[in-house]
Scaffold this active site. Structure first.
Site, PDB file in Angstrom:
ATOM      1  N   GLY A 173       2.347   0.041  11.301  1.00  0.00           N
ATOM      2  CA  GLY A 173       1.866  -0.843  12.365  1.00  0.00           C
ATOM      3  C   GLY A 173       1.460  -2.195  11.828  1.00  0.00           C
ATOM      4  N   ALA A 174       0.625  -2.189  10.804  1.00  0.00           N
ATOM      5  CA  ALA A 174       0.131  -3.450  10.248  1.00  0.00           C
ATOM      6  C   ALA A 174      -0.580  -3.158   8.937  1.00  0.00           C
ATOM      7  CB  ALA A 174      -0.826  -4.126  11.220  1.00  0.00           C
ATOM      8  N   MET A 175      -0.875  -4.222   8.186  1.00  0.00           N
ATOM      9  CA  MET A 175      -1.548  -4.070   6.888  1.00  0.00           C
ATOM     10  C   MET A 175      -2.560  -5.175   6.709  1.00  0.00           C
ATOM     11  SD  MET A 175      -1.804  -2.300   4.129  1.00  0.00           S
ATOM     12  CE  MET A 175      -3.048  -2.694   2.900  1.00  0.00           C
TER      13      MET A 175
ATOM     14  N   GLU B 191      -7.214  -4.193  11.855  1.00  0.00           N
ATOM     15  CA  GLU B 191      -6.957  -4.909  10.592  1.00  0.00           C
ATOM     16  C   GLU B 191      -8.110  -5.847  10.267  1.00  0.00           C
ATOM     17  OE1 GLU B 191      -4.669  -3.567   9.008  1.00  0.00           O
ATOM     18  OE2 GLU B 191      -3.753  -2.565  10.720  1.00  0.00           O
TER      19      GLU B 191
ATOM     20  N   ASN C 268      -3.885  -7.101   4.523  1.00  0.00           N
ATOM     21  CA  ASN C 268      -3.984  -7.988   3.371  1.00  0.00           C
ATOM     22  C   ASN C 268      -5.012  -9.069   3.670  1.00  0.00           C
ATOM     23  OD1 ASN C 268      -1.516  -6.655   2.404  1.00  0.00           O
ATOM     24  ND2 ASN C 268      -0.538  -7.855   4.009  1.00  0.00           N
TER      25      ASN C 268
ATOM     26  N   GLU D 119       0.833  -1.200   0.000  1.00  0.00           N
ATOM     27  CA  GLU D 119       0.000   0.000   0.000  1.00  0.00           C
ATOM     28  C   GLU D 119       0.874   1.259   0.000  1.00  0.00           C
ATOM     29  OE1 GLU D 119      -4.124   1.479   2.014  1.00  0.00           O
ATOM     30  OE2 GLU D 119      -2.646   0.649   3.364  1.00  0.00           O
TER      31      GLU D 119
HETATM   32 ZN    ZN Z   1      -5.935   0.598   8.527  1.00  0.00          ZN
END
Ligand code: ZN
Length: 854
Positions: A274-276, A309, A278, A131
């Site tokens: 932090g996080a994604m 997430e 997917n 992203e």
């Molecule tokens: Zn987000």
């Protein structure tokens, strides 16, 4: 258009022409363990339709080399059709088959396919992060969110490795030293949501099942992974517990079965964010695998991210914004759901809304007062704009405004609207009006005015109580005054507080009302005795800066710590911080509040933000000639509270860290050295590895540690994290050579991975070394444009933001910044935006210092 960028206009045009049927992507990652191999083989086959036969378009690809391009069986010459960024496609047919075979680069910046070698055991780990637009670093594609398609991945990797992708694997075939993993086709998803994680990851598996309303059973295999060398620290049980609580909760709320089959959560090294989200393969920064003691606030923060997430599986993955203008459609919701879910899903984290009010919204207030602020629904011209918009507006303000929307239309209408939106736009792309249509149907309210006020304008309002009393001290009129460029409708709760017999400050009146316009009268308050404190956004329903009348402010100065309700107290702290940032309260007055009342703060998340804010107030907002005195007071307070804290408690750890961040005098430095060396001891305080590094950093910056000692500590902790910490300590040493080395390592070469760039920058600028780094202001402005041009945007953003001379809080730094801005009107807009924000921070610091001087 610059090569790597992609404009909204281009994307719109391409979406009008092309419809993608499917992607097949084969990645040969078997070269990854060989550090000499810079690239991997990537083969993409895209089946797509074109609305106008004969038309031209392009595919996106950032690759060092393209071996072949075949369009509908025609071999195209890569030298002619590939310019390093795009593959030109001419003479399209109604139905097309494009095959692109390329050598793509392993990444060291966290963009694309990142490669990391673990210093502990020499193992290689890979993961992707795409992203907003880095899938094109790994395979040729149409890189825009509204060209969704099913993806079928095939990945060849070392035989001892596991490979994870968005879908389950259907087969694994061995061929010599390698294995080839064939994954099932995904549901239709956007390019930025595809993911591959590969390496000898440690994995913990679990399972979630749920009976659906139609009587069938939904089965979701769960996995949580981290590097092998972190396995001993990996509390997968805790993560999976929150995961299952979240899956229960979101199924209840969204009434739409989880659409992506399995749910893997991979904790990966050197992760930029932090996080994604997917689909089916969420990636997290591995700092969430805690190597040393952390406070409950850290566990809460991680659980919040897990739920954030997960919410994206619906908001963002199932239904996706058409273009990055509507990034808020997913991020604001996920940010809201992170906190909402912690409470609603029955997790053990009960103070989620306190953390949100105090920490998350501080980010929004900061961003929303920059000259570069923007409406929640943004105007995103191109990918560089998009990259910068993962900000405090899109996340935190958006979430705060959704919280206000829930108060405005009611919880049931809000969630029923969300359910309709998912069903109506399943696997599709949307814009603002699609969501509003669903919410208007379920709430029966016209949301146009609300939308215009909250989503399509920028800036934050201040709400101030105005209290008029009669001679007997009874309220004759209470009003709420609203300031700001755009006055908005606010649903608020006004809290009236008084001291009880024991001296506690407790709520004695609660009035919920709609504030509109510049002045809103609160007739229900008339006739009541004048309260000691009026809190205009009690319960934190709306998004505003809380101000006070004189009496209330005096109450807080003397009795903030006596507020027994933790949310009200967090709001009071937040308001005091905003007053300080706005140069309406001298920094030393804010620090006085901290000195007097932080020791009574029970909420660990609030205490930690007080520590950070106190440090910022001292470094940036206090008058320079008072800084040493203020620092001494804070360090003494830290030591006092550290000794008084319950042994082994989170509060004790937090005060120990605060002592490390404020210690400057010989006595305190000696204490830290003693704790490190084992000659000192504080009952219950485990000086574990992370705390050791914090102490070393303080000693290094104060000139009380040598490079050899830092090297010895690194031998003791020769891990990825230890390496980052050691680099930071070395860069923090108070010598011209240390500064020059850190600067050069970042600026003169692009060899360093993202994590070490960050460590060098973080170590470079130390508050007690202003003179040592003053000489870097001019070189900073000289290198801005070349950095922006030559480095990847992730690294460029870190350099521009991180090396800005923020500690040189003098008029001449502001002048130098203005000179650069005036002299570079044509610099990339995203670069100018970053510099403008740094400039605004600096100007704010100068105003605050002026206020503090009195
Ligand atoms: Zn987000």
């Amino acid at each position: 258009m610059p090569g790597k960028n992609l404009s909204r206009d281009e994307a719109q045009k391409r979406a009008g022409l092309i419809e993608v049927e499917s992607y097949r992507v084969h990645l040969d990652l078997s070269s990854a363990p060989d550090p000499g191999a810079a690239t991997f083989r990537s083969t993409t086959t895209i089946a797509f339709d074109a609305a106008e036969p004969g038309a031209s378009s392009f595919a996106d690809l950032l690759a060092p080399a393209v071996r072949s391009v075949t369009l509908n069986g025609r071999e195209l010459d890569p030298a002619k059709v590939f310019d390093g960024h795009r593959v030109a496609l001419d003479g399209l047919a109604g139905h097309n088959l494009l095959v692109v075979e390329a050598d793509c680069a392993y990444s060291r910046t966290g963009e694309g396919l990142h490669r990391f070698v673990d210093p502990v055991d020499g193992e290689t780990y890979l993961y992707t992060h795409f992203e907003p637009a880095d899938a094109r670093r790994v395979f040729a594609n149409f890189e825009q969110p509204d060209l969704k398609a099913p993806f079928t991945f095939t990945v060849t990797a070392a035989a001892a490795w596991d490979v994870y992708a968005n879908a389950v694997h259907e087969s694994v075939q061995s061929e010599g030293d390698a294995r080839t993993w064939r994954f099932a086709p995904t549901r239709p998803i956007s390019t930025y949501l595809t993911a591959v994680v590969a390496g000898p990851y440690h994995v913990v598996r679990d399972h979630y099942s749920r009976e659906l309303p139609d009587g069938s059973t939904l089965e979701i295999p769960l996995a949580a992974t981290c590097r092998k060398s972190l396995a001993g620290f990996f509390d997968a049980d805790e993560i999976l517990t929150v995961t299952k609580q979240g899956l229960d909760f979101f199924h209840e709320e969204f009434d739409y079965p989880y659409p992506f089959g399995k749910y893997d959560q991979c904790f990966v090294p050197e992760y930029n964010i932090g996080a994604m989200e997917n689909p089916g393969c969420v990636t997290f920064r591995e700092e969430f695998v805690f190597r040393s003691k952390v406070t409950e606030a850290a566990y809460e923060g991680r659980a919040n991210v897990v739920l954030h997430e997960m919410a994206h599986m619906w908001f963002g993955d199932l239904v996706t914004m058409k273009w990055w203008d509507d990034l808020w459609l997913k991020e604001s919701f996920a940010d809201f759901m992170g906190s909402y879910g912690l409470i609603g899903a029955g997790t053990r984290y009960r103070s989620a809304w306190i953390t949100f009010a105090n920490r998350r919204k501080a980010w929004a207030y900061q961003q929303d007062q920059y000259p570069t602020t923007h409406p929640i629904t943004a105007d995103i011209r191109d990918l560089e704009d998009a990259k910068l918009n993962f900000d405090g507006i899109t996340y935190a303000k958006g979430a705060a405004v959704l919280k206000q929307l829930v108060a405005y239309v009611g919880r049931d209408a809000f969630f029923e609207g969300a359910r309709r939106y998912f069903r109506r736009h399943t696997f599709g792309n949307t814009v603002l009006t699609d969501l509003l249509a669903a919410l208007e149907e379920t709430s029966g309210r016209d949301l146009k005015a609300w939308t215009a006020a909250w989503l399509q304008t920028s800036g934050v309002n201040s709400l101030t109580p105005q209290v008029v009393c009669d001679a007997d001290g009874r309220i004759t009129e209470l009003a709420v005054l609203q300031d700001g460029d755009t006055l908005r409708p606010h649903r608020v709760t006004v809290g009236l507080y008084d001291h009880d017999e024991a001296g506690a400050l407790v709520r004695t009146g609660r009035i919920e009302l709609d504030v509109a316009g510049a002045r809103t009268s609160v007739p229900e308050a008339s006739g009541r005795p004048r309260p000691a404190l009026v809190l205009v956004n009690d319960e934190d329903l709306t998004y505003c800066k809380i101000r006070f009348d004189e009496v209330s402010l005096t109450t807080l100065r003397t009795a903030l710590g006596s507020l027994t309700d933790p949310l009200a107290r967090a709001l009071a702290w937040s308001a005091a911080w905003n007053l300080t940032r706005d140069a309406l309260m001298p920094a030393r007055d804010y620090l006085d509040l901290v000195l007097r009342f932080a020791g009574q703060e029970s909420d660990i998340g609030v205490l930690q933000s007080l520590h950070q804010q106190a440090k910022s107030a001292l470094d940036l907002y206090a008058a320079p000639d008072w800084r040493a005195e203020g620092g001494r007071l804070l360090a003494e307070c830290a030591l006092r509270e550290l000794r008084a804290a319950e042994p082994g408690s989170d509060h004790q750890l937090s005060w120990a860290r605060f002592l490390a961040s404020t210690a400057d005098g010989a006595e305190h430095l000696q204490l830290l050295a003693g704790l490190l060396g084992g000659t000192g001891r504080i009952d219950g305080l485990a000086v574990d590895q992370e705390l050791r590094w914090e102490f070393w950093l303080t000693l290094a910056a104060a000139g009380r540690a040598t490079p050899e000692e830092i090297g010895t500590e690194l031998e003791r902790d020769n891990t990825a994290s230890g390496r980052q910490r050691a680099v930071k300590c070395l860069a923090a040493l108070p010598t011209p050579g240390a500064k020059a080395a850190a600067w050069s390592a970042v600026v003169d070469s692009d060899e360093l991975p993202n994590a070490l760039v960050e460590a060098q920058i973080a170590g470079f600028a130390q508050p007690n070394q202003r003179e040592l780094t003053a000489g870097y202001t001019a070189p900073y402005f000289e290198l801005l444009e070349s950095v922006w041009e030559q480095r990847s945007i992730e690294i460029a953003m870190r350099i521009v933001g991180g090396f800005f001379p923020r500690l040189q809080t003098e008029q001449q730094t502001l002048d130098a910044t203005d000179a650069w801005l005036d002299g570079h009107p044509g610099a990339a807009p995203a670069l100018r935006r970053l510099v403008l924000e740094c400039r605004d921070n600096l100007a704010r610091a100068l105003r605050a210092q002026h206020c503090d001087r009195g």
